[in-house]
Design an enzyme around this catalytic site. Sequence first.
Site, PDB file in Angstrom:
ATOM      1  N   THR A 150      73.707  32.602 -45.473  1.00 20.77           N
ATOM      2  CA  THR A 150      73.983  33.001 -44.093  1.00 20.77           C
ATOM      3  C   THR A 150      75.488  33.012 -43.811  1.00 20.77           C
ATOM      4  O   THR A 150      76.154  31.987 -43.979  1.00 20.77           O
ATOM      5  CB  THR A 150      73.302  31.992 -43.138  1.00 20.77           C
ATOM      6  OG1 THR A 150      71.930  31.903 -43.490  1.00 20.77           O
ATOM      7  CG2 THR A 150      73.463  32.407 -41.692  1.00 20.77           C
ATOM      8  N   GLU A 151      76.005  34.151 -43.401  1.00 17.15           N
ATOM      9  CA  GLU A 151      77.428  34.305 -43.042  1.00 17.15           C
ATOM     10  C   GLU A 151      78.357  33.745 -44.126  1.00 17.15           C
ATOM     11  O   GLU A 151      79.419  33.213 -43.835  1.00 17.15           O
ATOM     12  CB  GLU A 151      77.735  33.648 -41.688  1.00 17.15           C
ATOM     13  CG  GLU A 151      76.789  34.050 -40.550  1.00 17.15           C
ATOM     14  CD  GLU A 151      76.934  35.494 -40.100  1.00 17.15           C
ATOM     15  OE1 GLU A 151      77.798  36.210 -40.656  1.00 17.15           O
ATOM     16  OE2 GLU A 151      76.177  35.922 -39.220  1.00 17.15           O
ATOM     17  N   ALA A 152      77.889  33.834 -45.386  1.00 13.68           N
ATOM     18  CA  ALA A 152      78.684  33.412 -46.557  1.00 13.68           C
ATOM     19  C   ALA A 152      79.035  31.926 -46.534  1.00 13.68           C
ATOM     20  O   ALA A 152      80.028  31.496 -47.112  1.00 13.68           O
ATOM     21  CB  ALA A 152      79.940  34.264 -46.702  1.00 13.68           C
ATOM     22  N   TRP A 301      82.505  33.091 -43.718  1.00 17.12           N
ATOM     23  CA  TRP A 301      83.385  34.246 -43.472  1.00 17.12           C
ATOM     24  C   TRP A 301      83.672  34.418 -41.982  1.00 17.12           C
ATOM     25  O   TRP A 301      84.225  35.420 -41.568  1.00 17.12           O
ATOM     26  CB  TRP A 301      82.795  35.509 -44.101  1.00 17.12           C
ATOM     27  CG  TRP A 301      81.630  36.146 -43.391  1.00 17.12           C
ATOM     28  CD1 TRP A 301      80.949  35.683 -42.303  1.00 17.12           C
ATOM     29  CD2 TRP A 301      81.023  37.402 -43.725  1.00 17.12           C
ATOM     30  NE1 TRP A 301      79.953  36.552 -41.936  1.00 17.12           N
ATOM     31  CE2 TRP A 301      79.972  37.628 -42.791  1.00 17.12           C
ATOM     32  CE3 TRP A 301      81.252  38.370 -44.706  1.00 17.12           C
ATOM     33  CZ2 TRP A 301      79.163  38.768 -42.840  1.00 17.12           C
ATOM     34  CZ3 TRP A 301      80.447  39.503 -44.733  1.00 17.12           C
ATOM     35  CH2 TRP A 301      79.413  39.696 -43.818  1.00 17.12           C
TER      36      TRP A 301
END
Lengths: 394, 387
Positions: A150-152, A301
């Site tokens: 999730t979201e890096a 990120w």
Amino acid sequence: MTSVCIYFEVHQPMRLNRFSVFNIGGDNGHPSNYFDHKLNQQIFEKVAHKCYLPTNNLLLDLINKYDGKFRISYSLTGTFVDYCQQHLPEVLDSFKELFKTGAVDLIEGTYYHSLSSLYDELDEFEEQVKMHRQMIKRVFNYKPRVFRNTEAIYDNRIAKKVAEMGYKGIITEGTEKILHWRSPNYLYKPVNTDLKVLLRNYTLSDDVGFRFSAQQWPGHPLTADKYAQWMSRCEGDLVNLFMDYETFGEHHWDDTGIFGFLSHFPGEVLKYKHIDFVTVSEAVERYQPVGDIDVPWAISWADEERDVSTWLGNDMQVACFNELKNIGRKVKEKGDKDLGDTWRRLQTSDHLYYVSTKGMEDGAVHAYFSHYDGPYDGFINYMNILQDLKQKIG
Amino acid sequence: MPFTINKEEKKMKVAMIGWEYPPFKAGGLATHCYGLTRSLADKNAKVFFFMPKTKHKTSSDKKNLRIIEVGETDIFPYDRPDSKEIQGQFFEAVYKYNALVAAKVNVSIKTNGKFDVVHCHDWLTMKAGIAIKEETGIPLVLTIHSTEYDRSGWVYPNQWFIDIEKEGMEKADRIIAVSNFTKNVIVEKYGIHPDKIIVVHNAVYPLEEGHKQEIVLFLGRLTIQKGAEFFLKAANKVLDYEPDTRFVVAGTGDMLPQLVHQAVDMDISNRVIFTGRLTDDEVKHIYGISSVYVMPSVSEPFGITALEAISAGTPTIASKTAGFSEAFNNCLRVDFWDTDEMANKIISLLRYDTLHRTLAKEGRREINLFTWDRVADKTINVYNEVV
């Protein structure tokens, strides 16, 4: 040779209904009533027509035009695929078409785009990854080799778990926090396990994702040949361009010229003989790590901080997160499938994202993505629902 | 040539005409004039502040700021013409004050030299501003803190006030509005060109936080404009769920008897305290010890009380349309008529400690942006446009 690796995150959260303290413990029917199905369908259909369908069509044409030399990867979240199946199966069909070309790779993730990787135990995380794996198997008959959290979100613990689950690669942010002086344009290896780490080149990625339509940006207007030239000057094995899929047609509307940019992009890049495109799987097959990365605290990120403060940056977010974890323990004890499903849908990271109180630039980005009148309304609504769910579990 | 604080240059000289000034104070106009004149004086502008003579002696400790008291009057800026105390005298008293001020300013010009700008606040002082401008040609700046539409709660606004306001707005060289909300009213209801109107949001001198108790506070004039009846309706709902909460209605006004009656009717009078008019110190104290401040105004050009409450560490729920709400991020917003949502937010603030803590902390951080220094800077920019 330098390879360009493009990956798109495709996700839609299940936004919540308005739920006041007076609704807590009331007779509000099935827990699926927590979700604003009408709003969710509207937004999904809007984004589908502005972004998913036209971008898929364009990319399919481009893959065919360049005879498979243009290669891309997708991470489709479980909630996104659920939406497709419920509202617009043709969106999923067009992803299947793309996948059939052989120039498209699929990436694993948590089914619910959740923060389960940050729980004290990783059992829930593992279950959500397996759910995603089963979904990709069912819909595409494929087994992804590369994982994107999730979201890096990434740290040593997550890397270790992902390696144990059999993945060859993992995606995260190419932030100086972990790289220091080193370049993101290579593969790295986690200090504690055997896995290849792909690092997002955030400058080049954000040139398109964030800055494409920013007229005060010196790079504006960004043309495909200019962008390809920047890429041609990059040193290293691999330029990782990772962005939200909604960049095309939704974050940047059609009239900004984003589709024109995209349609010229592969041709301009392929003019350079020393550059090619690879999928994420090909990247980890072809290249070898050049160094170790040690990430004891989670990075991501998101926002300027590139950490998890986007979701857990204030007391309200932490309170919701802890409540979610507590509910999880009770849900698992009770073993009620409906309540378990609902609990998982509530884990989608967007619910916490709406509660962020970050100011300045990031705050503007947060407001853009939120359907609430600010983070405090987001908190009240989400917390009220969590309280109700807690009471339902008993 | 922009006005600067450079000592070599001539000081900007401002004739400001007000109606109230601390310690004589009925509303935000006084607070604004106090903060603005002091910060202007600190920026080396020379300010002559003309105001009615009152029982309280008003004075200035600043070299650049002179307070000049004129005549005597019994009118408050928020009075209605049908107010009992001054029945029949109202219009005469207004004309009389304005004529006296205009004469006084002219005398001042003869002894101290010409002013660079005349700056008036709201309808009460407009006649004087217009007269001075017409006689001397000195540019006129007008600050609108509220319009007749606001004060009447948009119910039967009085044409006499509207006509004065409209004339003043038309003749002013520049208008300062305390919010975009008010700017829109000026454009739409008074037909003024938007380019002439500059929005300058209000400011606050931060207050001290007290020892918090489970008190939900309303503070303001008890008039139709301020929406206290919606506060009581929300209180009634809150008490069903959080019966230990206390509600304080601070202030006075023509709706007091009706509101007391309403509380009795709802059978919540044992949980609601009507304080009447409070002294400055009492106001500071009650802001400090309250847990929630509610500003449910039907029509609120700005709402300085919200800034005051937040500066005292009290999370605030404000009307969505209040000028304050458009300028401030770390607050909760409701439609004034939506008492269910108002109650939802009050209960949430009482129950969810993290919500309360975050709003208090982030609110106080944001308050630091709302300084009178900033208001003075923006006001000087307006002066420079007309000088």
